[in-house]
Enzyme design. Sequence first.
Site, PDB file in Angstrom:
ATOM      1  NE  ARG A  46      56.319  53.311  34.951  1.00  0.00           N
ATOM      2  CZ  ARG A  46      55.559  54.403  35.051  1.00  0.00           C
ATOM      3  NH1 ARG A  46      54.803  54.794  34.045  1.00  0.00           N
ATOM      4  NH2 ARG A  46      55.555  55.131  36.156  1.00  0.00           N
ATOM      5  CG  ASP A 170      56.821  34.058  19.050  1.00  0.00           C
ATOM      6  OD1 ASP A 170      57.897  34.391  18.525  1.00  0.00           O
ATOM      7  OD2 ASP A 170      56.706  33.771  20.248  1.00  0.00           O
TER       8      ASP A 170
HETATM    9  O1  P1T Z   1      62.475  34.278  27.183  1.00  0.00           O
HETATM   10  P1  P1T Z   1      61.716  35.477  26.690  1.00  0.00           P
HETATM   11  O2  P1T Z   1      62.583  36.570  26.164  1.00  0.00           O
HETATM   12  O3  P1T Z   1      60.711  35.962  27.681  1.00  0.00           O
HETATM   13  O4  P1T Z   1      60.897  34.994  25.391  1.00  0.00           O
HETATM   14  C1  P1T Z   1      59.851  34.071  25.445  1.00  0.00           C
HETATM   15  C2  P1T Z   1      59.708  33.372  24.136  1.00  0.00           C
HETATM   16  C3  P1T Z   1      58.729  33.772  23.245  1.00  0.00           C
HETATM   17  N1  P1T Z   1      58.557  33.172  22.035  1.00  0.00           N
HETATM   18  C4  P1T Z   1      59.347  32.147  21.653  1.00  0.00           C
HETATM   19  C5  P1T Z   1      59.118  31.506  20.331  1.00  0.00           C
HETATM   20  C6  P1T Z   1      60.363  31.696  22.494  1.00  0.00           C
HETATM   21  O5  P1T Z   1      61.125  30.668  22.068  1.00  0.00           O
HETATM   22  C7  P1T Z   1      60.554  32.312  23.769  1.00  0.00           C
HETATM   23  C8  P1T Z   1      61.601  31.841  24.715  1.00  0.00           C
HETATM   24  N2  P1T Z   1      62.106  30.581  24.416  1.00  0.00           N
HETATM   25  C9  P1T Z   1      63.088  29.936  25.100  1.00  0.00           C
HETATM   26  C10 P1T Z   1      63.700  30.444  26.192  1.00  0.00           C
HETATM   27  C11 P1T Z   1      63.450  28.602  24.571  1.00  0.00           C
HETATM   28  O6  P1T Z   1      64.514  28.050  24.898  1.00  0.00           O
HETATM   29  O7  P1T Z   1      62.662  28.073  23.784  1.00  0.00           O
END
Ligand code: P1T
Length: 377
Positions: A46, A170
């Site tokens: 972890r 992001d």
């Molecule tokens: O799905 P995950 O790995 O938890 O990521 C979340 C996430 C964070 N930031 C952005 C810009 C994202 O597009 C996403 C996840 N998005 C999708 C699953 C989608 O289809 O838009």
Amino acid sequence: MHFATKAIHQGQEPDPFTGAIMTPIYQTATYVQPAPGQPKGFSYSRTANPTRQALEKNLAPLENAKYALTFASGLAAINNIMNIFKAGDHIISLDDPYGGTYRIFTRLYQNYNLEFSFVDTSNLENIKRAIKSNTKLLWLETPSNPLLKITDIKSTVTLAKKHNLIVVVDNTFATPYLQLPLELGADIVIHSTTKYLGGHSDLIGGALVLNDDKLYEQLKFFQNAVGAIPGPLDCFLVLRGIKTLAVRMERHCQNARAVAEFLIKHPKVEKVYYPGLSSHSGYQIAKKQMSDFGAMLSFEPKCSDEQAKKIVASTKIFSLAESLGCVRSLINHPATMTHASIPPEVRKQIGISDRLIRLSVGIEDIRDLIDDLEQAL
Ligand code: P1T
């Protein structure tokens, strides 16, 4: 060292015991210690794992950064950042984030008395107006999901720094191949490695990338204390995906540009959201802060909401599925799929209509992609 070379070499030394050229999948929970309290570098997976460490050492230089931390999902990475804040703190976010980001902000952290303002961050004036004495964080996604809005990272950071705000970007849609937010002054980059970094829709993962020593120690503490870490196999898969990121992104961008040009001319299409079109409001800024425009685009067909749902169910090469950034093209109906967790009245207000269709353009032959969209329309 340039990007494509870094992607293949950074953080990935041959295994010291066997010479294995590719980082092994260290599928182990714990590590035998020769004497109490004297581990050989790793004590418990972890806290740290060699495969995960190789991925973190690979990711940081791709964003020209000192540190990376990886997580079980993009949302786990987002959640890790939120642990910094306390009840009463105010956070400004873009108004069209990924639906899951909106959901964790409004349905989890609002319950802990964190305060959120959602504004169109593509206009600096909106951010200026939203800043309050208790504002601590500015959350950006650029290009945004699903409206592909572009925020000027550099001028936004200049404003944020006057108010001591942490700026998070992001960078999932752009990837470090196209955009380097830390170089433009942002404090933390977050990725869903599920998307372009992994690249093959075969894992879920997330990452934070940053330079600040104190912030890193804090986020690393949360990573271990909370424990939402990725398994070694998923780390291996992200490392493998990253090796081809540069070539994949070239083809992704080339295909997306062709799809955007096809859609904009199509008589059955009303509006195309793609930052690479000179008619897009963020075109000039995207041109300045990105090396290409990415491979995500959205459009509104000239039809009823019901017919739009028929279109997304009629493609044969574009698969109707959530997620993005995969070699295989995907089509998505944000209102009922990825952004269903945003209340309908809020979706309407920010411009996510029930006719909006989002495409993640893959790296197939462009002729097949265009033919597929043509027959579906
Ligand atoms: O799905 P995950 O790995 O938890 O990521 C979340 C996430 C964070 N930031 C952005 C810009 C994202 O597009 C996403 C996840 N998005 C999708 C699953 C989608 O289809 O838009």
